[in-house]
Design a protein around this motif. Structure first.
Motif, PDB file in Angstrom:
ATOM      1  N   ARG A 363       0.844  -1.204   0.000  1.00 17.66           N
ATOM      2  CA  ARG A 363       0.000   0.000   0.000  1.00 17.66           C
ATOM      3  C   ARG A 363       0.869   1.240   0.000  1.00 17.66           C
ATOM      4  O   ARG A 363       1.754   1.400   0.840  1.00 17.66           O
ATOM      5  CB  ARG A 363      -0.927   0.025   1.215  1.00 17.66           C
ATOM      6  CG  ARG A 363      -2.130  -0.871   1.080  1.00 17.66           C
ATOM      7  CD  ARG A 363      -3.160  -0.647   2.191  1.00 17.66           C
ATOM      8  NE  ARG A 363      -4.349  -1.457   1.956  1.00 17.66           N
ATOM      9  CZ  ARG A 363      -4.463  -2.736   2.302  1.00 17.66           C
ATOM     10  NH1 ARG A 363      -3.458  -3.332   2.934  1.00 17.66           N
ATOM     11  NH2 ARG A 363      -5.571  -3.403   2.032  1.00 17.66           N
ATOM     12  N   SER A 364       0.565   2.121  -0.925  1.00 20.76           N
ATOM     13  CA  SER A 364       1.262   3.393  -1.003  1.00 20.76           C
ATOM     14  C   SER A 364       0.641   4.377  -0.019  1.00 20.76           C
ATOM     15  O   SER A 364      -0.486   4.192   0.451  1.00 20.76           O
ATOM     16  CB  SER A 364       1.161   3.933  -2.422  1.00 20.76           C
ATOM     17  OG  SER A 364       1.687   5.236  -2.503  1.00 20.76           O
ATOM     18  N   VAL A 365       1.369   5.452   0.260  1.00 25.60           N
ATOM     19  CA  VAL A 365       0.856   6.470   1.168  1.00 25.60           C
ATOM     20  C   VAL A 365      -0.423   7.098   0.635  1.00 25.60           C
ATOM     21  O   VAL A 365      -1.249   7.606   1.404  1.00 25.60           O
ATOM     22  CB  VAL A 365       1.940   7.548   1.409  1.00 25.60           C
ATOM     23  CG1 VAL A 365       2.200   8.350   0.139  1.00 25.60           C
ATOM     24  CG2 VAL A 365       1.565   8.467   2.553  1.00 25.60           C
ATOM     25  N   ASP A 366      -0.629   7.068  -0.695  1.00 25.71           N
ATOM     26  CA  ASP A 366      -1.848   7.636  -1.265  1.00 25.71           C
ATOM     27  C   ASP A 366      -2.955   6.609  -1.441  1.00 25.71           C
ATOM     28  O   ASP A 366      -3.981   6.902  -2.059  1.00 25.71           O
ATOM     29  CB  ASP A 366      -1.549   8.323  -2.603  1.00 25.71           C
ATOM     30  CG  ASP A 366      -1.048   7.357  -3.664  1.00 25.71           C
ATOM     31  OD1 ASP A 366      -0.866   6.160  -3.365  1.00 25.71           O
ATOM     32  OD2 ASP A 366      -0.828   7.807  -4.819  1.00 25.71           O
ATOM     33  N   GLY A 367      -2.764   5.402  -0.910  1.00 22.03           N
ATOM     34  CA  GLY A 367      -3.812   4.394  -0.922  1.00 22.03           C
ATOM     35  C   GLY A 367      -3.749   3.413  -2.073  1.00 22.03           C
ATOM     36  O   GLY A 367      -4.506   2.442  -2.089  1.00 22.03           O
ATOM     37  N   TRP A 368      -2.881   3.629  -3.048  1.00 19.43           N
ATOM     38  CA  TRP A 368      -2.768   2.704  -4.178  1.00 19.43           C
ATOM     39  C   TRP A 368      -2.237   1.352  -3.686  1.00 19.43           C
ATOM     40  O   TRP A 368      -1.437   1.287  -2.751  1.00 19.43           O
ATOM     41  CB  TRP A 368      -1.816   3.286  -5.221  1.00 19.43           C
ATOM     42  CG  TRP A 368      -1.698   2.457  -6.455  1.00 19.43           C
ATOM     43  CD1 TRP A 368      -2.528   2.468  -7.529  1.00 19.43           C
ATOM     44  CD2 TRP A 368      -0.674   1.493  -6.749  1.00 19.43           C
ATOM     45  NE1 TRP A 368      -2.090   1.577  -8.483  1.00 19.43           N
ATOM     46  CE2 TRP A 368      -0.956   0.960  -8.033  1.00 19.43           C
ATOM     47  CE3 TRP A 368       0.445   1.028  -6.063  1.00 19.43           C
ATOM     48  CZ2 TRP A 368      -0.152  -0.007  -8.639  1.00 19.43           C
ATOM     49  CZ3 TRP A 368       1.244   0.066  -6.660  1.00 19.43           C
ATOM     50  CH2 TRP A 368       0.946  -0.442  -7.928  1.00 19.43           C
ATOM     51  N   THR A 369      -2.696   0.281  -4.309  1.00 17.38           N
ATOM     52  CA  THR A 369      -2.290  -1.061  -3.870  1.00 17.38           C
ATOM     53  C   THR A 369      -1.801  -1.897  -5.041  1.00 17.38           C
ATOM     54  O   THR A 369      -2.240  -1.728  -6.186  1.00 17.38           O
ATOM     55  CB  THR A 369      -3.465  -1.805  -3.211  1.00 17.38           C
ATOM     56  OG1 THR A 369      -4.571  -1.887  -4.136  1.00 17.38           O
ATOM     57  CG2 THR A 369      -3.919  -1.103  -1.941  1.00 17.38           C
TER      58      THR A 369
END
Length: 555
Positions: A363-369
């Motif tokens: 999971r990225s800090v911007d919510g992308w997975t």
């Protein structure tokens, strides 16, 4: 409403929208750049549009796809703003309702982003409020164009002169006018329409001055907000980092690995030239001092690591070629770099994954997975939690402070940038970002090759010509590259040395070119003996296939 008044009304609407967007930018400095209306709405568009449109944007604009999206969103907003201005002249409430609707869209887009809170609604609310105020100033306030719609002037009382237009009587008939002294008698002259009055110069000056001042203010506020956001970035923190030396340095690049030919991609891609494809319209700014990585889910021991924890561990350095699944046959969404990081296998061993945890969700800090097969992170390949790229801390746009690098898998299932979580789960239980959008759950890289020189439609001189390019099959390696001319016999090219099976390889072939137009084709065979397929397939759902070809003219 005349054409002139519609133009001024449209300009009023555009000015109001510009003020709304421009003023929202400095407000977003306080709440985070992802809360700015243009960015928030653009992010929502990225998530919502059909995959075919996203791929079209990548095909048309490449790594400039995000700039194109923001510009396109701004142009679309400008069109609607012009319409709202025209509607506001007819009825002010309609224009204000339009601005309110766009403000609501901005609020909804900001609040639905991952990690958002109520403060993220503030830029859209402030921007919409000021935009509505500006529209009022033009329609009913001190900048009003009076009148917005012109009518013919009312005739003065008394008998009209000969040839003047006369209003009809109540019954619809026009009474005859008494002939003036010296005039001939006869039927009344035909009634002629009176042209609308021109724009009042004073009104026009006031309007243009007001719109100019407000547009200038919007531009200054918008650029100033962007500049302030940059000042709050993490470039200074990144510049202060001194990466420790690796305990296992990358193997030296062998002599001859880089053929140094014009138009041929270099063996090692410089950071500034490395492709970037992701969903982040604004590059996340992650402070390394507060960054944390949480590893949890189907594990025996949940763990959390800081950036300092990672730098204190034994680091390894490896050359790995990364490729985007959106890379067309012959495309350039691929690059090779020297990565420094912690082996992911070691971190996973420390949390003791459950036996049925076959997926690691980054999971990225911007919510992308992204969903990576657990086996690919524990089978001995050099899968890294990377902190460095080509001898320096990760560039901010490439995932600073920490990202994933996994050889042999397309980036959409492995290369999570700005990573803050690794969750052990199962493919049966969770679909990462791209899977519901039509892409495969697992994305092993396919064997591919590309002709870099000569380029399509190049004009060549008859005689010896060097044909060269790159080929890749990460984690398997390339064993052979072949070239043919005009569907003739395949000719084996010469492979340059390479660091490992996890990087691409340069190849070259000497061609005795004859006059005429010719088609060159290339194919590669990986180290398992599988030859690149001729069958053409689009990038969806798991990567493009086919032989790259170029057509050249020899004189």
């Amino acid at each position: 409403m005349s054409t002139t008044s519609r133009r001024y009304a449209a300009l009023a609407g555009i000015t109001a929208a510009a003020v709304a967007i421009g003023i929202a930018e400095p407000v977003a400095v306080l709440t985070g750049p992802r809360s700015a209306p243009l960015v928030a709405v653009g992010g929502a568009i990225v998530d919502a549009v059909p995959e075919s449109l996203k791929q079209l944007a990548i095909d048309l604009f490449g790594t400039a796809d995000k700039i194109a999206l923001l510009v396109g969103t701004a142009v679309l907003l400008g069109g609607f703003a012009a319409l709202f201005g025209v509607l506001a002249v007819r009825r002010l409430a309609l224009g204000l309702a339009g601005i309110g609707a766009f403000g609501a869209i901005g609020v909804a887009a900001a609040l639905t982003r991952s990690g958002a809170d109520l403060a993220d609604a503030l830029p859209s609310l402030v921007g919409a409020g000021l935009g509505a105020l500006v529209l009022w100033l033009f329609i009913a306030g001190p900048f009003e164009m009076n009148p917005w719609s012109w009518s013919p002037p009312t005739p003065a009382a008394g008998p009209p002169s000969s040839g003047a237009s006369v209003p009809p009587a109540a019954g619809g008939s026009v009474p005859p006018a008494a002939p003036a002294s010296g005039s001939s008698s006869g039927p009344t002259a035909a009634v002629e329409p009176v042209a609308p009055a021109d724009v009042d110069p004073e009104s026009r000056r006031r309007f243009l001055t007001g719109s100019g001042v407000l547009l200038g203010t919007a531009v200054v506020a918008g650029l100033g907000g962007r500049w302030l956001a940059g000042r709050r970035g993490v470039s200074a923190a990144r510049d202060a980092i001194r990466l420790p030396a690796p305990v296992a340095p990358a193997p030296a690049v062998p002599g001859g690995a880089n053929l140094s030919l014009a138009q041929l991609a270099p063996y090692v891609t410089p950071n500034f030239g490395f492709y970037r494809i992701d969903t982040a319209l604004v590059v996340p700014q992650v402070d390394p001092d507060t960054w944390r990585l949480r590893i949890h889910g189907r594990v025996g021991k949940e763990r959390t690591y800081s950036y300092a924890d990672l730098l204190a561990r034994p680091l390894v350095e490896r050359y790995v070629t990364l490729a985007c699944v959106s890379n067309e046959v012959g495309g350039d969404l691929i690059g090779n770099a020297r990565w420094l990081g912690v082996p992911l296998r070691e971190l996973l061993d420390e949390v003791e994954p459950d036996d049925d945890a076959d997926q690691v969700v980054g999971r990225s800090v911007d919510g992308w997975t992204c969903g990576t097969p657990t086996a690919a992170l524990r089978d001995g390949r050099d899968a890294l939690l990377a902190v460095g790229m080509n001898g320096e801390p990760l560039p901010v746009e490439h995932g600073f402070p920490v990202r994933m690098v996994v050889p042999g898998l397309y980036g959409y299932v492995s290369a999570c940038k700005w990573v803050t979580e690794l969750e052990l789960t199962r493919f049966a239980d969770f679909d990462a970002y791209w899977v519901p959008r039509g892409w495969s759950r697992q994305g092993p890289i396919k064997t591919q090759s590309r002709i870099d020189t000569p380029r399509r439609r190049n004009r060549l001189t008859a005689g010896p010509v060097t044909v060269a390019g790159v080929a890749w099959a990460q984690h398997r390696g390339i064993s052979r590259v072949e070239v043919r001319v005009d569907d003739g016999q395949w000719q084996e090219a010469t492979l340059a040395p390479t660091v490992s099976v996890d990087t691409w390889v340069q190849w070259s072939w000497r061609w005795d070119a004859t006059p005429g137009e010719h088609r060159l084709q290339v194919r590669a065979t990986d180290a398992t003996g599988e030859t690149q397929t001729e069958r053409t397939q689009d990038v969806v759902p798991d990567g493009a296939t086919g032989w790259h070809s170029v057509t050249v003219t020899v004189r």
